[in-house]
Design a protein around this motif. Structure first.
Motif, PDB file in Angstrom:
ATOM      1  N   UNK A  17     -27.198 131.457 144.186  1.00 41.00           N
ATOM      2  CA  UNK A  17     -27.349 130.837 142.875  1.00 41.00           C
ATOM      3  C   UNK A  17     -27.141 131.868 141.779  1.00 41.00           C
ATOM      4  N   UNK A  18     -26.772 131.356 140.634  1.00 41.07           N
ATOM      5  CA  UNK A  18     -26.591 132.181 139.446  1.00 41.07           C
ATOM      6  C   UNK A  18     -27.201 131.423 138.274  1.00 41.07           C
ATOM      7  N   UNK A  19     -28.053 132.075 137.519  1.00 45.01           N
ATOM      8  CA  UNK A  19     -28.703 131.454 136.367  1.00 45.01           C
ATOM      9  C   UNK A  19     -27.834 131.700 135.140  1.00 45.01           C
ATOM     10  N   UNK A  20     -27.395 130.604 134.529  1.00 41.27           N
ATOM     11  CA  UNK A  20     -26.541 130.689 133.337  1.00 41.27           C
ATOM     12  C   UNK A  20     -27.336 131.155 132.129  1.00 41.27           C
ATOM     13  N   UNK A  21     -26.700 131.970 131.288  1.00 37.66           N
ATOM     14  CA  UNK A  21     -27.290 132.322 130.001  1.00 37.66           C
ATOM     15  C   UNK A  21     -27.125 131.108 129.080  1.00 37.66           C
ATOM     16  N   UNK A  22     -27.801 131.144 127.941  1.00 38.62           N
ATOM     17  CA  UNK A  22     -27.673 130.044 126.974  1.00 38.62           C
ATOM     18  C   UNK A  22     -26.222 129.900 126.511  1.00 38.62           C
ATOM     19  N   UNK A  23     -25.558 131.034 126.284  1.00 40.23           N
ATOM     20  CA  UNK A  23     -24.163 131.008 125.845  1.00 40.23           C
ATOM     21  C   UNK A  23     -23.258 130.418 126.933  1.00 40.23           C
ATOM     22  N   UNK A  24     -23.476 130.835 128.172  1.00 43.59           N
ATOM     23  CA  UNK A  24     -22.673 130.301 129.282  1.00 43.59           C
ATOM     24  C   UNK A  24     -22.912 128.803 129.463  1.00 43.59           C
ATOM     25  N   UNK A  25     -24.153 128.373 129.292  1.00 39.18           N
ATOM     26  CA  UNK A  25     -24.473 126.956 129.414  1.00 39.18           C
ATOM     27  C   UNK A  25     -23.724 126.149 128.355  1.00 39.18           C
ATOM     28  N   UNK A  26     -23.706 126.635 127.125  1.00 39.54           N
ATOM     29  CA  UNK A  26     -22.984 125.944 126.058  1.00 39.54           C
ATOM     30  C   UNK A  26     -21.488 125.883 126.376  1.00 39.54           C
TER      31      UNK A  26
END
Length: 65
Positions: A17-26
């Motif tokens: 798994x990889x946790x997305x940053x807020x910027x990556x999520x957007x």
């Protein structure tokens, strides 16, 4: 001389798994496939669990003269 032989097939299933940053999520939510692929390619994946599987073939007896 006599020997036993067998074929063993090893596989390893991994869950990562990889946790997305807020910027990556957007960026991900835009739906742009190129952006998504860039995120996947640049991700630093963490191993969550794995399951090694082994499949042992039949034993074969070989006798050589």
């Amino acid at each position: 001389m006599a020997k036993l032989t067998r074929n063993v097939n090893y596989s390893n299933y991994r869950w990562e798994e990889y946790v997305l940053t807020e910027e990556e999520l957007a960026q991900w939510k835009t739906g742009d496939e190129d952006v998504r692929q860039d995120i996947i390619d640049d991700a630093d994946w963490d191993l969550v669990r794995d399951k090694p599987i082994d499949d042992y073939g039949d034993i074969e007896f070989v006798e050589e003269d």
